[in-house]
Design a protein around this motif. Structure first.
Motif, PDB file in Angstrom:
ATOM      1  N   ILE A 225       0.925  -1.148  -0.205  1.00 31.40           N
ATOM      2  CA  ILE A 225       0.062   0.090  -0.038  1.00 31.40           C
ATOM      3  C   ILE A 225       0.885   1.071  -0.015  1.00 31.40           C
ATOM      4  O   ILE A 225       1.802   1.275   0.788  1.00 31.40           O
ATOM      5  CB  ILE A 225      -0.931   0.106   1.215  1.00 31.40           C
ATOM      6  CG1 ILE A 225      -1.707  -1.130   1.183  1.00 31.40           C
ATOM      7  CG2 ILE A 225      -1.802   1.373   1.267  1.00 31.40           C
ATOM      8  CD1 ILE A 225      -2.767  -1.156   2.411  1.00 31.40           C
ATOM      9  N   GLY A 226       0.569   2.223  -0.794  1.00 31.03           N
ATOM     10  CA  GLY A 226       1.179   3.366  -0.819  1.00 31.03           C
ATOM     11  C   GLY A 226       0.168   4.602  -1.058  1.00 31.03           C
ATOM     12  O   GLY A 226      -1.000   4.347  -1.077  1.00 31.03           O
ATOM     13  N   HIS A 227       0.998   5.892  -1.047  1.00 31.36           N
ATOM     14  CA  HIS A 227      -0.192   7.093  -1.185  1.00 31.36           C
ATOM     15  C   HIS A 227       0.185   8.007  -1.964  1.00 31.36           C
ATOM     16  O   HIS A 227       1.519   8.062  -2.317  1.00 31.36           O
ATOM     17  CB  HIS A 227      -0.288   7.686   0.203  1.00 31.36           C
ATOM     18  CG  HIS A 227       0.747   8.280   0.788  1.00 31.36           C
ATOM     19  ND1 HIS A 227       1.414   9.559   0.514  1.00 31.36           N
ATOM     20  CD2 HIS A 227       1.772   7.901   2.046  1.00 31.36           C
ATOM     21  CE1 HIS A 227       2.495   9.565   1.310  1.00 31.36           C
ATOM     22  NE2 HIS A 227       2.464   8.694   2.133  1.00 31.36           N
ATOM     23  N   ALA A 228      -0.517   8.881  -2.476  1.00 36.07           N
ATOM     24  CA  ALA A 228      -0.371   9.861  -3.651  1.00 36.07           C
ATOM     25  C   ALA A 228      -0.262  11.372  -3.017  1.00 36.07           C
ATOM     26  O   ALA A 228      -1.130  11.991  -3.152  1.00 36.07           O
ATOM     27  CB  ALA A 228      -1.340   9.815  -4.571  1.00 36.07           C
ATOM     28  N   GLY A 229       0.644  11.397  -2.261  1.00 39.38           N
ATOM     29  CA  GLY A 229       1.028  12.823  -1.500  1.00 39.38           C
ATOM     30  C   GLY A 229       0.545  12.907  -0.098  1.00 39.38           C
ATOM     31  O   GLY A 229      -0.834  12.506   0.058  1.00 39.38           O
ATOM     32  N   THR A 230       1.275  13.163   0.764  1.00 34.03           N
ATOM     33  CA  THR A 230       1.207  13.302   2.127  1.00 34.03           C
ATOM     34  C   THR A 230       0.044  14.351   2.420  1.00 34.03           C
ATOM     35  O   THR A 230       0.268  15.583   1.772  1.00 34.03           O
ATOM     36  CB  THR A 230       2.477  13.643   2.989  1.00 34.03           C
ATOM     37  OG1 THR A 230       2.982  14.518   2.543  1.00 34.03           O
ATOM     38  CG2 THR A 230       3.437  12.133   2.766  1.00 34.03           C
ATOM     39  N   LEU A 231      -0.368  14.495   3.793  1.00 32.25           N
ATOM     40  CA  LEU A 231      -0.906  15.619   4.364  1.00 32.25           C
ATOM     41  C   LEU A 231      -0.210  15.728   5.667  1.00 32.25           C
ATOM     42  O   LEU A 231      -0.125  14.792   6.586  1.00 32.25           O
ATOM     43  CB  LEU A 231      -2.481  15.315   4.604  1.00 32.25           C
ATOM     44  CG  LEU A 231      -3.402  15.330   3.329  1.00 32.25           C
ATOM     45  CD1 LEU A 231      -4.674  15.068   3.854  1.00 32.25           C
ATOM     46  CD2 LEU A 231      -3.468  16.720   2.925  1.00 32.25           C
ATOM     47  N   ASP A 232      -0.228  16.852   6.261  1.00 32.05           N
ATOM     48  CA  ASP A 232       0.749  17.249   7.646  1.00 32.05           C
ATOM     49  C   ASP A 232      -0.396  16.477   8.492  1.00 32.05           C
ATOM     50  O   ASP A 232      -1.470  16.556   8.343  1.00 32.05           O
ATOM     51  CB  ASP A 232       0.761  18.728   7.883  1.00 32.05           C
ATOM     52  CG  ASP A 232       1.782  19.162   6.718  1.00 32.05           C
ATOM     53  OD1 ASP A 232       2.858  18.460   6.330  1.00 32.05           O
ATOM     54  OD2 ASP A 232       1.645  20.445   6.781  1.00 32.05           O
ATOM     55  N   PRO A 233       0.159  16.154   9.776  1.00 34.06           N
ATOM     56  CA  PRO A 233      -0.566  15.732  10.692  1.00 34.06           C
ATOM     57  C   PRO A 233      -1.737  16.743  11.093  1.00 34.06           C
ATOM     58  O   PRO A 233      -2.915  15.911  11.491  1.00 34.06           O
ATOM     59  CB  PRO A 233       0.333  15.626  12.036  1.00 34.06           C
ATOM     60  CG  PRO A 233       1.499  15.408  11.447  1.00 34.06           C
ATOM     61  CD  PRO A 233       1.543  16.337  10.082  1.00 34.06           C
ATOM     62  N   MET A 234      -1.642  18.001  11.204  1.00 31.95           N
ATOM     63  CA  MET A 234      -2.777  18.648  11.623  1.00 31.95           C
ATOM     64  C   MET A 234      -3.893  18.885  10.447  1.00 31.95           C
ATOM     65  O   MET A 234      -5.048  19.230  10.907  1.00 31.95           O
ATOM     66  CB  MET A 234      -2.233  20.302  11.847  1.00 31.95           C
ATOM     67  CG  MET A 234      -1.637  20.968  10.607  1.00 31.95           C
ATOM     68  SD  MET A 234      -1.613  22.764  10.781  1.00 31.95           S
ATOM     69  CE  MET A 234      -3.090  23.242  10.419  1.00 31.95           C
TER      70      MET A 234
END
Length: 307
Positions: A38-47
């Motif tokens: 599993i992978g993701h397409a672009g992170t989001l900051d924790p907040m």
């Protein structure tokens, strides 16, 4: 972790909650779906909250075509307070006085927003995942080292002020302003940097207090799950690839040729775009194809039974 012969395969839209990392979400998905791939397409900051796109199984190969899509964010910018991370998770580095904040009119805000709309040169936030000499900028910053990031070209196609209101709370100086905004932008745009730069242009400083990603390309957060369960709905690779790149219908014989690495001679005239998703008569994704002169060739194949 053992995987069955019917390992999951597809794209999962997740509405990420605040306070967790994108890596945390991937870890939850691996446990729920019983697969490591599993992978993701672009992170989001924790907040940040909102749309996180996960690729599961063979469909992880499609993430490279999703990560660069344009995005929409809803955010709150606080004018009057600066932080070292350009968001609420950082330490306060400056507070504007009441006189400076009183001079921030709607007209001045509109001028500042206009200057940050369109094709702009943006210096990313110091606390970011960009690598400098092989190390993440946020690691360098947290180690107390000086970080100098280069400006990069980004496109902000929409930067709308939805609401203006007094900033609440004891930590906000008298007259501090909260702006609710909606931003459409190219991949690689830092909304934190827009908050920082708008505050700097107005002479009062600024940072981000809330961020929510609502769209990535054709994918909307309204279609995302809030909890990842073993029966979480996975979008088929063919549907996703066609939505992102457009569909290129091929016959069964052409599908076989593409899978065997052969070019489709003279087929380029049928391609509406330089790159497209080749879909066979059964509706399965053969792979991603591209134009080569008058021919069409495969740029990435999906294995049969995994498309």
């Amino acid at each position: 972790m053992p995987e069955s012969s019917a390992a999951p395969n597809g794209i999962l839209l997740v509405d990420k909650p605040g306070g967790v990392t994108s890596h945390d979400v991937v870890a939850r998905a691996r446990r729920a779906l019983n697969t490591r791939k599993i992978g993701h397409a672009g992170t989001l900051d924790p907040m940040a909250t909102g749309l996180l796109i996960l690729g599961v199984g063979p469909a992880t190969r499609l993430l490279t075509f999703i990560v660069g899509l344009d995005k929409t964010y809803e955010a709150t910018i606080r004018l009057g307070v600066s932080t070292d991370s350009d968001d609420a998770d950082g330490d306060v580095t400056g507070r504007a006085d009441a006189a400076a904040l009183a001079a921030v009119t709607d007209a001045r805000i509109a001028d500042g927003v206009a200057a940050l709309t369109g094709e702009i040169e943006q210096i990313p936030s110091t606390v970011s995942a960009i690598k400098v000499d092989g190390r993440r900028a946020y690691d360098l910053a947290r180690a107390g080292e000086e970080v100098r990031l280069k400006a990069r070209a980004v496109t902000v196609s929409r930067f709308d002020i939805v609401a203006r209101r007094p900033a609440p709370g004891e930590t906000a100086p008298d007259g501090a302003i909260d702006l609710d905004v909606v931003v459409d932008c190219s991949s690689g745009t830092y909304i934190r940097a827009l908050a920082r730069d708008l505050g700097a242009a107005l002479g009062v400083g600024g940072h981000l207090t809330a961020l929510r990603r609502t769209r990535i390309g054709p994918f909307e957060v309204a279609d995302a799950v809030t909890e990842i369960t073993p029966d979480a709905p996975l979008a088929r690779p063919a549907e996703v690839a066609a939505a992102v790149l457009g569909a290129f219908s091929v016959t069964a014989d052409e599908a076989r040729d593409l899978r065997h690495g052969k070019r489709l001679a003279g087929a380029a005239a049928r391609l509406a775009t330089p790159t497209a998703a080749a879909i066979d008569p059964d509706g399965a994704l053969v792979g991603i194809v591209e134009r080569r002169g008058d021919d069409v060739k495969s740029a990435m194949n999906m294995s049969e039974g995994a498309s």
